[in-house]
Design an enzyme around this catalytic site. Structure first.
Site, PDB file in Angstrom:
ATOM      1  CD  GLU A 139      45.110  -5.735   5.794  1.00  0.00           C
ATOM      2  OE1 GLU A 139      44.887  -6.645   6.599  1.00  0.00           O
ATOM      3  OE2 GLU A 139      44.220  -5.186   5.116  1.00  0.00           O
ATOM      4  N   PRO A 164      41.838  -4.824  11.847  1.00  0.00           N
ATOM      5  CG  PRO A 164      39.827  -5.937  12.145  1.00  0.00           C
ATOM      6  CD  PRO A 164      40.974  -5.330  12.914  1.00  0.00           C
ATOM      7  NE  ARG A 165      42.504  -4.332   3.709  1.00  0.00           N
ATOM      8  CZ  ARG A 165      42.447  -4.787   2.459  1.00  0.00           C
ATOM      9  NH1 ARG A 165      41.360  -4.584   1.740  1.00  0.00           N
ATOM     10  NH2 ARG A 165      43.467  -5.450   1.940  1.00  0.00           N
ATOM     11  CG  ASP A 166      36.505  -1.631  10.227  1.00  0.00           C
ATOM     12  OD1 ASP A 166      37.366  -2.519  10.296  1.00  0.00           O
ATOM     13  OD2 ASP A 166      35.479  -1.639  10.933  1.00  0.00           O
ATOM     14  NE  ARG A 202      38.043  -6.552  -0.089  1.00  0.00           N
ATOM     15  CZ  ARG A 202      39.371  -6.548  -0.103  1.00  0.00           C
ATOM     16  NH1 ARG A 202      40.051  -7.575   0.381  1.00  0.00           N
ATOM     17  NH2 ARG A 202      40.033  -5.513  -0.587  1.00  0.00           N
TER      18      ARG A 202
END
EC number: 1.3.5.1
Length: 637
Positions: free
Chosen positions: A285, A329-331, A435
């Site tokens: 990331e 964020p990742r989601d 997370r």
């Protein structure tokens, strides 16, 4: 049942310090009377075993790898968070706490997350003292970079191999205790059962993966630090050996499994290239610090990326989430990538990819600077794809990566089974429904170095040592049942390989329980999984015997557990009638496609209790209360 997380009372900032003062202690002379089993030797397990050994306990540490250095923690790339505020950019313990709570979509305990933020600074000091080679700036101070879900730079890193360097630090501490005689390591052994004596965890049953011998080990307490379960999707960024087996066997002995539907899809992975693949490769990331993510504005555009002018590129994260841009964020970043690909704007084979472009960063900073920051990641990408990412954009696509769910634990990291402690990714406690990047390493080391040494002492201080040994009937029964299960698998003699069943299960899970879930898709999964499981037990083929090295037998046991666990995951996703974090139910979204939480009905931890084979598990709830942050719509726009 309404579960009690046993969080201390009082002001948030004082909870952990007050709690530590209230915990019972074991005096140094008595510590060596107690034996503790640690299963798993990644960051959480290795740090726990090393610290407990340093304190004087007798520790037995188990891993299925040939060395603790091969634990999956080495695969973590981008960094570890801490609230040091070295950049003087406004960071603080409370801001790290708030970002983590918000990043988890308000589905984590306040007390646990604040404790994690508090401990974060001590983790960095510990690792620097161990010699972990964190990146440093020109003046010699520790360097930081940004990660998704934060507007400050708080991520400490060692190029793109932070997990490996942190694990080497923990391994050195562990090796010191092995030499001192306080820790014994059992490599190439896999836990296959948890042994309870009078309702308390007193040992495990394992299989020696080299000889095939099944044997039992007794202790005064058991720590599980066995990682996550996203290999239930078959293709994931996890090592192929990662499984749900240790926690699933504990679940079947009575440990509650919490929030299994909270799985994380990482937005920055090398896309699938064909059915030949056995796993997927993560691209850190951290690359999103300098790389810009885009797709062509024209669907089906066949031109090379360098031939597509700026005016015909859609930097969709920057367009949709201007406050966070490529560091959403990742989601959110994962769903956005899926959305543009589903709409026909994807790139590469099958159009299941988006561009991660470093052209602007190289022009601004020069190639040598980018090489110094991410060189090993670019090298890895070129070895896998035969493409030079300095000269053309990387192609990335989301992939299963991490599990926020896990065994339920209280504030002391103890499960509902007395004497069973669960650390790191194996528990559910700190990340809620999503997370944030660079928080996994933080949690693993916080749990192992700084939390469980206090909390397990409180349990042991209330327990007489050596209450059970392997001659106890509970151990004999566990040994017999484990042996029978192994023999049952070997006796099937079917026609299909273990891998074939795993691939089919992975397809069911990805298509029905992946990035987008619906009541219809989840019901389809709940019908398909039991049918596949029945076929597995009738037609799987496992060559060889149990009295030898037999990797197909190892995999068969793990896939058998996935075939049961996948049903629980889908059931949990069906029951949670909301969208939050990585759990996205298409029926519950805003008009612009964002997750729509239901705080009135689902602000709780869902903890499932095993009721026996073929029976629906019982749901228990732990209510989540928010006294220090306001429940709000999670927005990164």
């Amino acid at each position: 049942m309404i579960l009690d997380g046993k969080c201390p009372t009082g002001p948030l900032a004082n909870k952990w310090d007050k709690h530590r003062q209230d915990l019972k202690l074991v005096n140094p002379a008595n510590k060596r009377k107690y034996r503790v089993i640690v299963v798993g030797t990644g960051l959480a397990g290795a740090s726990a075993a090393a610290t407990l050994g340093e304190l004087g306990y007798r520790v037995d540490a188990f891993c299925y790898q040939d060395s603790p250095r091969r634990a999956h923690s080495i695969a973590a790339q981008g960094g570890i968070n801490a609230a040091k505020n070295y950049q003087n950019d406004g960071d603080s313990i409370f801001r790290l706490f708030f970002d983590t709570i918000k990043g988890g979509d308000f589905r984590a305990r306040e007390a646990n997350v604040y404790r994690l933020a508090q401990i974060s600074n001590a983790i960095i000091d510990q690792c620097v003292a161990q010699g972990v080679p964190f990146a440093r700036d020109y003046a010699g101070y520790l360097e930081n970079r940004s990660f998704g879900g934060a507007q400050v730079s708080r991520t400490f890193f060692a190029r793109g191999q932070t997990g490996q360097q942190l694990l080497l630090g923990a391994y050195q501490a562990l090796s010191r205790q092995v030499a001192a005689g306080t820790v014994r390591i059992f490599p190439r052994t896999e836990m296959l059962d948890l042994v309870l004596v009078d309702g308390q965890a007193k040992g495990i049953t394992v299989r020696d993966l080299v000889s095939g011998e099944i044997r039992c080990h007794a202790a005064d307490a058991v720590i599980l630090a066995t990682g996550g379960y996203v290999n239930v999707f078959n293709l994931s960024t996890n090592a192929m050996g990662c499984s749900v087996t240790a926690t699933w066997r504990a679940y079947k002995k009575g440990a509650f499994f919490a929030n299994p539907c909270f799985t994380q899809i990482h937005p920055t992975c090398i896309p699938v290239t064909g059915d030949h693949q056995s796993k997927l490769t993560l691209m850190s990331e951290s690359l999103r610090n300098d790389g810009r993510i885009w797709v062509p504005k024209k669907a089906g555009d066949e031109r090379q990326p360098r031939d597509i002018p700026e005016s015909e590129r859609d930097y969709y994260l920057e367009r949709k989430y201007p406050s966070f841009g490529n560091l959403a964020p990742r989601d959110i970043a994962s769903r956005a990538a899926k959305e543009v690909c589903d709409a026909g704007f994807g790139v590469g084979p099958g159009r299941r990819g988006v561009y991660l472009d470093f052209g602007d960063a190289i022009a601004r900073l020069d190639e040598d600077t980018i090489r110094a920051r991410y060189g090993n990641l670019f090298d890895m990408y070129e070895r896998i794809t035969d493409e030079n990412a300095y000269q053309q954009p990387m192609r990335i696509y989301p992939a299963p990566h991490y599990s926020m769910g896990g065994l339920w634990v209280d504030y002391n990291l103890q499960s509902n089974i007395e004497g069973l402690f669960v650390l790191g990714e194996a528990n559910f406690s700190d990340h809620g429904a999503n997370r944030l990047g660079a928080s996994a390493l933080m949690q693993g080391l916080a749990d192992g170095y700084f939390i469980v040494p206090y909390t397990i002492a409180d349990y042991l201080a209330r327990t007489d040592p050596n209450q059970a040994d392997t001659s106890h009937k509970a151990f004999r029964q566990s040994h017999e049942e484990t042996t029978q299960l192994t023999e049952k698998l070997l006796a099937i003699g079917g026609s299909r390989t273990v891998g074939a069943f795993h691939r089919e299960l992975g397809h069911i899970m990805w298509e029905n329980v992946g990035m987008a879930r619906s009541a219809a898709s989840l019901k389809d999964a709940l019908q398909a999984i039991p049918e596949l499981r029945e076929e597995f037990w009738q037609d799987v083929r496992i060559p060889g015997s149990g009295q030898q090295l037999n990797q197909e037998l190892e995999k068969a046991g793990r896939v058998a557990d996935f075939l049961e666990f996948g049903e629980l995951l889908a059931r949990d996703a069906l029951h949670r009638e909301e969208s939050c974090g990585g759990h996205f139910r298409v029926e519950h979204q805003t008009s612009d496609g964002e997750a729509l939480r239901n705080d009135t009905d689902f602000a709780y931890v869902a903890a499932w209790q095993y009721q026996g084979e073929g029976r629906i598990p019982e749901l228990h709830k732990e209510t989540l209360t928010f006294e220090n942050v306001e429940l709000a719509v999670r927005s990164y726009k």
